[in-house]
Design a protein around this motif. Structure first.
Motif, mmCIF file in Angstrom:
data_model
loop_
_atom_site.group_PDB
_atom_site.id
_atom_site.type_symbol
_atom_site.label_atom_id
_atom_site.label_comp_id
_atom_site.label_asym_id
_atom_site.label_seq_id
_atom_site.Cartn_x
_atom_site.Cartn_y
_atom_site.Cartn_z
ATOM 1 N N PHE A 34 0.852 -1.204 0.000
ATOM 2 C CA PHE A 34 0.000 0.000 0.000
ATOM 3 C C PHE A 34 0.880 1.244 0.000
ATOM 4 C CE2 PHE A 34 -3.607 -2.359 2.338
ATOM 5 C CZ PHE A 34 -4.282 -2.627 1.157
ATOM 6 N N LEU A 35 1.931 1.248 0.817
ATOM 7 C CA LEU A 35 2.827 2.395 0.883
ATOM 8 C C LEU A 35 3.576 2.579 -0.435
ATOM 9 C CD1 LEU A 35 4.184 4.690 2.413
ATOM 10 C CD2 LEU A 35 5.721 3.001 3.455
ATOM 11 N N ARG A 36 4.149 1.522 -0.951
ATOM 12 C CA ARG A 36 4.887 1.598 -2.220
ATOM 13 C C ARG A 36 3.977 2.067 -3.357
ATOM 14 N NH1 ARG A 36 9.800 -1.102 -2.607
ATOM 15 N NH2 ARG A 36 9.427 -1.462 -4.796
ATOM 16 N N PHE A 37 2.728 1.600 -3.351
ATOM 17 C CA PHE A 37 1.780 1.905 -4.421
ATOM 18 C C PHE A 37 1.519 3.407 -4.546
ATOM 19 C CE2 PHE A 37 -2.591 1.955 -6.264
ATOM 20 C CZ PHE A 37 -2.315 1.288 -7.453
ATOM 21 N N THR A 38 1.650 4.135 -3.448
ATOM 22 C CA THR A 38 1.402 5.582 -3.508
ATOM 23 C C THR A 38 2.423 6.302 -4.377
ATOM 24 O OG1 THR A 38 2.688 6.080 -1.519
ATOM 25 C CG2 THR A 38 0.315 5.631 -1.229
ATOM 26 N N THR A 39 3.538 5.661 -4.693
ATOM 27 C CA THR A 39 4.583 6.315 -5.487
ATOM 28 C C THR A 39 4.540 5.936 -6.961
ATOM 29 O OG1 THR A 39 6.249 4.591 -5.098
ATOM 30 C CG2 THR A 39 6.099 6.379 -3.463
ATOM 31 N N ARG A 40 3.570 5.119 -7.361
ATOM 32 C CA ARG A 40 3.526 4.634 -8.750
ATOM 33 C C ARG A 40 3.506 5.808 -9.733
ATOM 34 N NH1 ARG A 40 -1.194 5.093 -6.583
ATOM 35 N NH2 ARG A 40 -3.070 5.584 -7.764
ATOM 36 N N GLY A 41 4.394 5.724 -10.726
ATOM 37 C CA GLY A 41 4.425 6.696 -11.809
ATOM 38 C C GLY A 41 4.994 8.064 -11.454
ATOM 39 N N LEU A 42 5.562 8.226 -10.280
ATOM 40 C CA LEU A 42 6.079 9.531 -9.879
ATOM 41 C C LEU A 42 7.527 9.725 -10.306
ATOM 42 C CD1 LEU A 42 4.726 10.000 -6.234
ATOM 43 C CD2 LEU A 42 3.769 10.870 -8.376
ATOM 44 N N THR A 43 7.884 10.975 -10.504
ATOM 45 C CA THR A 43 9.282 11.341 -10.732
ATOM 46 C C THR A 43 9.971 11.514 -9.377
ATOM 47 O OG1 THR A 43 8.843 13.724 -10.675
ATOM 48 C CG2 THR A 43 8.629 12.612 -12.835
ATOM 49 N N ASP A 44 11.280 11.607 -9.398
ATOM 50 C CA ASP A 44 12.025 11.862 -8.170
ATOM 51 C C ASP A 44 11.577 13.186 -7.549
ATOM 52 O OD1 ASP A 44 13.471 9.526 -8.616
ATOM 53 O OD2 ASP A 44 15.149 10.588 -9.553
ATOM 54 N N GLU A 45 11.379 14.193 -8.396
ATOM 55 C CA GLU A 45 10.953 15.499 -7.897
ATOM 56 C C GLU A 45 9.586 15.405 -7.218
ATOM 57 O OE1 GLU A 45 9.906 20.017 -9.431
ATOM 58 O OE2 GLU A 45 10.645 18.555 -10.882
ATOM 59 N N GLN A 46 8.641 14.715 -7.837
ATOM 60 C CA GLN A 46 7.313 14.573 -7.239
ATOM 61 C C GLN A 46 7.379 13.809 -5.917
ATOM 62 O OE1 GLN A 46 5.627 12.759 -10.783
ATOM 63 N NE2 GLN A 46 4.069 14.384 -10.881
ATOM 64 N N ALA A 47 8.232 12.801 -5.842
ATOM 65 C CA ALA A 47 8.352 12.006 -4.618
ATOM 66 C C ALA A 47 8.899 12.842 -3.463
ATOM 67 C CB ALA A 47 9.250 10.803 -4.855
ATOM 68 N N GLY A 48 9.558 13.948 -3.769
ATOM 69 C CA GLY A 48 10.113 14.808 -2.739
ATOM 70 C C GLY A 48 9.269 16.023 -2.406
ATOM 71 N N LEU A 49 8.121 16.162 -3.058
ATOM 72 C CA LEU A 49 7.271 17.337 -2.819
ATOM 73 C C LEU A 49 6.426 17.198 -1.567
ATOM 74 C CD1 LEU A 49 5.905 18.114 -6.401
ATOM 75 C CD2 LEU A 49 7.641 19.380 -5.120
ATOM 76 N N ARG A 50 6.307 18.298 -0.850
ATOM 77 C CA ARG A 50 5.355 18.403 0.263
ATOM 78 C C ARG A 50 4.057 18.910 -0.326
ATOM 79 N NH1 ARG A 50 7.667 22.648 3.794
ATOM 80 N NH2 ARG A 50 5.646 22.423 4.792
#
Length: 185
Positions: A34-50
């Protein structure tokens, strides 16, 4: 074999687990996904956004959960000496700890996810090889732990599961705030 004699030989195959251990590991794996799934298709920049008022970002949450799982598995193996003494931490120590909630320059989402998968494999090997889930250790010093309290390996695994589940919920909110994507629904 005592908990102190347990090794985490990376070349050793993970034994087949059944019963309670299988249930715990299967449930933990589901919540990790479930946690990993929240990052599907994201860029590194998006993964670091608040995306909320919180300091949390998706990559940082996964880094944090990885570090928490690692430190608690170390606790199962080595006892409280494997954990920081939170009562003696300095402002600098807390600043370094806070970096575990952020994607730092040079970190990638793929790298964060790989580290999380590696820690999951390690946890599964340790749990499979534990002689007894009832083996207890005194908790490390921290303002949020009652003094002279012990946790069994089972209790530690339940704590890792709770931590993973809680942060998967946080991650779902962050992802929905980012681009409307949802883990469920």
């Amino acid at each position: 074999m005592t908990v102190n004699q347990l090794t985490t030989d990376e070349s050793a195959e993970t034994p087949v687990v059944t019963g309670e251990r299988a249930d715990l590991l299967e449930t933990l794996a589901k919540h990790r996904e479930f946690l990993r799934f929240t990052t599907r298709g994201l860029t590194d920049e998006q993964a670091g956004l608040r995306t909320t008022k919180s300091e949390l970002c998706l990559g940082g949450l996964i880094k944090h959960v990885t570090a928490v799982e690692r430190s608690w598995v170390d606790f199962i193996l080595e006892g409280p000496s494997a954990m920081p003494d939170f009562t003696a931490m300095t402002e600098e120590d807390f600043a370094r700890w806070a970096e575990g909630f952020r994607m730092l320059p040079g970190e990638t989402l793929a790298g964060v996810l790989d580290a999380y998968a590696e820690e999951a494999r390690r946890t599964e090997k340790v749990v499979a090889g534990l002689p007894d889930l009832n083996a207890s250790r005194p908790l490390p010093k921290a303002p949020w732990f009652q003094a002279e309290t012990e946790w069994s390996a089972r209790r530690v695994l339940l704590h890792i599961l709770a931590e993973t589940s809680q942060h998967a919920g946080h991650a779902d909110i962050i992802r929905e705030s980012l681009d409307g994507a949802k883990t469920m629904g």
